[in-house]
Write a protein that holds these residues in place. Structure first.
Motif, PDB file in Angstrom:
ATOM      1  N   TYR A 160      35.439  40.324  49.552  1.00 31.39           N
ATOM      2  CA  TYR A 160      36.712  40.540  49.129  1.00 31.39           C
ATOM      3  C   TYR A 160      37.222  39.953  47.929  1.00 31.39           C
ATOM      4  CZ  TYR A 160      37.199  42.896  53.632  1.00 31.39           C
ATOM      5  OH  TYR A 160      37.039  43.766  54.750  1.00 31.39           O
ATOM      6  N   VAL A 161      37.778  40.853  46.895  1.00 27.74           N
ATOM      7  CA  VAL A 161      38.438  40.397  45.461  1.00 27.74           C
ATOM      8  C   VAL A 161      39.574  40.734  45.203  1.00 27.74           C
ATOM      9  CG1 VAL A 161      37.639  40.461  43.073  1.00 27.74           C
ATOM     10  CG2 VAL A 161      35.717  40.605  44.580  1.00 27.74           C
ATOM     11  N   PHE A 162      40.473  40.014  45.149  1.00 26.30           N
ATOM     12  CA  PHE A 162      41.733  40.328  44.278  1.00 26.30           C
ATOM     13  C   PHE A 162      41.829  39.733  42.793  1.00 26.30           C
ATOM     14  CE2 PHE A 162      46.290  38.934  43.769  1.00 26.30           C
ATOM     15  CZ  PHE A 162      46.558  40.171  43.436  1.00 26.30           C
ATOM     16  N   LEU A 163      42.006  40.681  42.115  1.00 28.65           N
ATOM     17  CA  LEU A 163      41.994  40.502  40.697  1.00 28.65           C
ATOM     18  C   LEU A 163      43.726  40.387  40.293  1.00 28.65           C
ATOM     19  CD1 LEU A 163      39.344  43.084  39.495  1.00 28.65           C
ATOM     20  CD2 LEU A 163      38.905  40.613  39.778  1.00 28.65           C
ATOM     21  N   ALA A 164      44.214  39.201  40.537  1.00 31.85           N
ATOM     22  CA  ALA A 164      45.620  39.152  40.040  1.00 31.85           C
ATOM     23  C   ALA A 164      45.874  39.465  38.523  1.00 31.85           C
ATOM     24  CB  ALA A 164      46.036  37.714  40.579  1.00 31.85           C
ATOM     25  N   ASN A 165      47.122  39.477  38.352  1.00 34.21           N
ATOM     26  CA  ASN A 165      47.566  39.947  37.099  1.00 34.21           C
ATOM     27  C   ASN A 165      47.136  39.156  35.895  1.00 34.21           C
ATOM     28  OD1 ASN A 165      49.242  41.512  35.173  1.00 34.21           O
ATOM     29  ND2 ASN A 165      51.177  40.278  35.523  1.00 34.21           N
ATOM     30  N   ILE A 166      46.112  39.584  35.242  1.00 34.06           N
ATOM     31  CA  ILE A 166      45.915  39.189  34.149  1.00 34.06           C
ATOM     32  C   ILE A 166      45.464  40.411  33.225  1.00 34.06           C
ATOM     33  CG2 ILE A 166      45.174  36.617  34.548  1.00 34.06           C
ATOM     34  CD1 ILE A 166      42.100  37.712  35.131  1.00 34.06           C
ATOM     35  N   SER A 167      44.801  40.217  32.028  1.00 34.89           N
ATOM     36  CA  SER A 167      44.403  41.327  30.991  1.00 34.89           C
ATOM     37  C   SER A 167      43.260  42.134  32.026  1.00 34.89           C
ATOM     38  CB  SER A 167      43.947  40.994  29.800  1.00 34.89           C
ATOM     39  OG  SER A 167      42.671  40.338  29.916  1.00 34.89           O
ATOM     40  N   PRO A 168      43.203  43.692  31.941  1.00 35.32           N
ATOM     41  CA  PRO A 168      42.255  44.407  32.449  1.00 35.32           C
ATOM     42  C   PRO A 168      40.934  43.812  32.094  1.00 35.32           C
ATOM     43  CG  PRO A 168      43.554  45.728  31.224  1.00 35.32           C
ATOM     44  CD  PRO A 168      44.169  44.182  31.279  1.00 35.32           C
ATOM     45  N   GLN A 169      40.706  43.458  30.686  1.00 41.24           N
ATOM     46  CA  GLN A 169      39.551  43.047  30.067  1.00 41.24           C
ATOM     47  C   GLN A 169      38.745  41.890  30.968  1.00 41.24           C
ATOM     48  OE1 GLN A 169      42.079  43.679  28.541  1.00 41.24           O
ATOM     49  NE2 GLN A 169      41.823  44.580  26.063  1.00 41.24           N
ATOM     50  N   LEU A 170      39.625  40.860  30.928  1.00 43.83           N
ATOM     51  CA  LEU A 170      39.373  39.758  32.166  1.00 43.83           C
ATOM     52  C   LEU A 170      39.341  40.063  33.463  1.00 43.83           C
ATOM     53  CD1 LEU A 170      41.523  36.540  30.775  1.00 43.83           C
ATOM     54  CD2 LEU A 170      39.255  37.129  30.664  1.00 43.83           C
ATOM     55  N   GLN A 171      39.841  41.074  33.925  1.00 43.25           N
ATOM     56  CA  GLN A 171      39.548  41.526  35.499  1.00 43.25           C
ATOM     57  C   GLN A 171      38.165  42.178  35.475  1.00 43.25           C
ATOM     58  OE1 GLN A 171      43.293  43.750  35.625  1.00 43.25           O
ATOM     59  NE2 GLN A 171      44.031  42.534  37.304  1.00 43.25           N
ATOM     60  N   LEU A 172      37.944  42.903  34.369  1.00 42.79           N
ATOM     61  CA  LEU A 172      36.572  43.602  34.353  1.00 42.79           C
ATOM     62  C   LEU A 172      35.495  42.795  34.132  1.00 42.79           C
ATOM     63  CD1 LEU A 172      37.356  46.742  32.254  1.00 42.79           C
ATOM     64  CD2 LEU A 172      36.545  46.751  34.471  1.00 42.79           C
ATOM     65  N   HIS A 173      35.686  41.683  33.525  1.00 41.34           N
ATOM     66  CA  HIS A 173      34.626  40.514  33.109  1.00 41.34           C
ATOM     67  C   HIS A 173      34.358  39.671  34.530  1.00 41.34           C
ATOM     68  CE1 HIS A 173      32.583  37.262  30.988  1.00 41.34           C
ATOM     69  NE2 HIS A 173      33.298  36.408  31.563  1.00 41.34           N
ATOM     70  N   VAL A 174      35.537  39.720  35.433  1.00 40.13           N
ATOM     71  CA  VAL A 174      35.203  38.984  36.433  1.00 40.13           C
ATOM     72  C   VAL A 174      34.379  39.667  37.592  1.00 40.13           C
ATOM     73  CG1 VAL A 174      36.395  37.913  38.440  1.00 40.13           C
ATOM     74  CG2 VAL A 174      36.971  37.137  36.313  1.00 40.13           C
ATOM     75  N   LEU A 175      34.811  41.106  37.413  1.00 37.19           N
ATOM     76  CA  LEU A 175      34.207  41.975  38.495  1.00 37.19           C
ATOM     77  C   LEU A 175      32.786  42.144  38.138  1.00 37.19           C
ATOM     78  CD1 LEU A 175      35.185  43.758  40.802  1.00 37.19           C
ATOM     79  CD2 LEU A 175      35.629  45.742  39.283  1.00 37.19           C
ATOM     80  N   ALA A 176      32.468  42.251  37.102  1.00 43.12           N
ATOM     81  CA  ALA A 176      31.086  42.492  36.728  1.00 43.12           C
ATOM     82  C   ALA A 176      30.176  41.280  37.116  1.00 43.12           C
ATOM     83  CB  ALA A 176      30.730  42.499  34.896  1.00 43.12           C
ATOM     84  N   GLN A 177      30.756  40.083  37.339  1.00 45.92           N
ATOM     85  CA  GLN A 177      29.952  39.075  37.949  1.00 45.92           C
ATOM     86  C   GLN A 177      29.721  39.027  39.449  1.00 45.92           C
ATOM     87  OE1 GLN A 177      30.961  35.290  35.967  1.00 45.92           O
ATOM     88  NE2 GLN A 177      32.212  36.492  34.845  1.00 45.92           N
ATOM     89  N   VAL A 178      30.464  39.847  40.419  1.00 47.67           N
ATOM     90  CA  VAL A 178      30.470  39.849  41.662  1.00 47.67           C
ATOM     91  C   VAL A 178      29.410  40.868  42.278  1.00 47.67           C
ATOM     92  CG1 VAL A 178      31.926  40.298  43.621  1.00 47.67           C
ATOM     93  CG2 VAL A 178      33.021  39.294  41.755  1.00 47.67           C
ATOM     94  N   LYS A 179      28.593  40.858  43.242  1.00 51.78           N
ATOM     95  CA  LYS A 179      27.799  41.468  43.745  1.00 51.78           C
ATOM     96  C   LYS A 179      28.012  42.149  45.011  1.00 51.78           C
ATOM     97  CE  LYS A 179      24.226  37.856  42.160  1.00 51.78           C
ATOM     98  NZ  LYS A 179      23.638  36.693  42.687  1.00 51.78           N
ATOM     99  N   GLN A 180      28.324  43.407  44.954  1.00 52.02           N
ATOM    100  CA  GLN A 180      28.379  44.126  46.039  1.00 52.02           C
ATOM    101  C   GLN A 180      29.392  43.763  46.864  1.00 52.02           C
ATOM    102  OE1 GLN A 180      24.335  44.188  48.050  1.00 52.02           O
ATOM    103  NE2 GLN A 180      23.951  46.137  46.908  1.00 52.02           N
ATOM    104  N   PRO A 181      30.683  43.754  46.227  1.00 50.93           N
ATOM    105  CA  PRO A 181      32.025  43.476  46.815  1.00 50.93           C
ATOM    106  C   PRO A 181      32.235  44.486  47.968  1.00 50.93           C
ATOM    107  CG  PRO A 181      32.525  44.088  44.787  1.00 50.93           C
ATOM    108  CD  PRO A 181      31.136  44.022  45.005  1.00 50.93           C
ATOM    109  N   LYS A 182      32.959  44.347  49.034  1.00 48.54           N
ATOM    110  CA  LYS A 182      33.182  45.250  50.181  1.00 48.54           C
ATOM    111  C   LYS A 182      34.478  45.870  49.795  1.00 48.54           C
ATOM    112  CE  LYS A 182      34.257  45.640  54.854  1.00 48.54           C
ATOM    113  NZ  LYS A 182      33.996  45.143  56.549  1.00 48.54           N
TER     114      LYS A 182
END
Length: 302
Positions: free
Chosen positions: A117-139
């Protein structure tokens, strides 16, 4: 199940018509992590400066928040100051100093990357995408946003919406992004942008949850005294995500309950400045107000 949370960590100065406080713990990740910690283990990703107060580190640790993904950089912590009017829905930002947050490039510890489970709290969408790209198969992926990113980073925000399961935003942001005055139309329009679920926060008027086969309207808890609304939306989102991670299941029933638990934590948060109220909150308090929520709109069908 563990919940990965990334966002801002700040030192806030907040002024209301009756009180003023400085260097409070703030930031979207701070509020969301503490709220979520009442339901599930939290892996925090963020950045602070060398001036970040030790008692705030201790607060995270007391709540079981994993700080392996917290960077401590040379320099000062992100700072924000704001002032509320007598109508506490009206707030103006007095100053923003990004400091070390300006160059934040999160690099997730290896064992964070398997977070279901991943929660991308309020930061720039570029940073949110940067974090998300590092997560493997989130549910399940939840993201929050704000009007600033809608205005200056709309393209990466729209890209993000194609990659997440649930979007959380407030009513003015929903209208701004969709150009719809009706929140019902706005909710339906947001679903067409990619997320399976959309939660529109309405502050003291509750929130609306949308899916293609679901509509749920929840009230806010009626409070007589509100001391500091800062972070209420982040607490809502953190508790919402935390409860879903706790259950390990995404159903209409768990989503409705997650909305109520989010509203419960947000209602407690505004009873004191910063995270003061959540530091004394108990599971019994949460259960009691959850039951009160159930009674708010209960009626018998004859």
């Amino acid at each position: 199940m563990s919940l990965l949370i990334t966002g801002s960590i700040a030192l806030d100065s907040v002024k209301t018509p009756v009180e003023e406080h400085h260097d409070l713990l703030g930031g979207s990740a701070s509020y969301a992590s503490i709220a979520a910690s009442f339901f599930t283990p939290v892996n925090l990703v963020g950045i602070v400066g060398t001036d970040f107060p030790r008692p705030y580190m201790d607060l995270f640790q007391r709540h079981g928040v994993n700080l392996a993904g917290l960077q401590i950089a040379d320099g000062k912590t992100f700072r924000w100051s704001g002032e509320y009017e007598w109508d506490l829905n009206q707030r103006k930002t007095l100053s923003v100093c990004l400091n070390v947050f300006e160059k934040f490039q999160p690099n997730l510890p290896e064992y964070y990357r398997g977070a279901p489970y991943v929660f991308l709290a309020n930061i720039s969408p570029q940073l949110q995408l940067h974090v998300l790209a590092q997560v493997k198969q989130p549910k399940f992926i939840i993201a929050d946003t704000m009007d600033l990113w809608i205005n200056i980073a709309k393209e990466p925000l729209l890209e993000l919406l194609q990659k997440i399961d649930c979007l959380i935003l407030n009513e003015s942001e929903a209208r701004e992004l969709t150009k719809q005055t009706s929140l019902i139309k706005a909710g339906k329009a947001l679903l067409k942008l990619g997320p399976k679920y959309v939660c529109i926060k309405k502050g003291e008027h509750g929130c609306l949850l949308f899916a293609h086969d679901l509509f749920f309207s929840a009230p806010a808890y009626p409070l007589e005294d509100i001391h500091d609304p800062t972070g209420a939306g982040d607490c809502f989102a953190g508790a919402f995500a935390g409860y879903l991670a706790k259950t390990g299941a995404i159903t209409h029933d768990t989503l409705r309950k997650a909305v109520i638990y989010g509203s419960v934590l947000a209602s407690y948060n505004v009873e004191a400045f910063s995270l003061g109220r959540l530091q004394t909150l108990t599971q019994e308090d949460i259960a009691s107000r959850y039951e009160a929520f159930k009674q708010l709109s209960r009626f018998e069908v004859s």
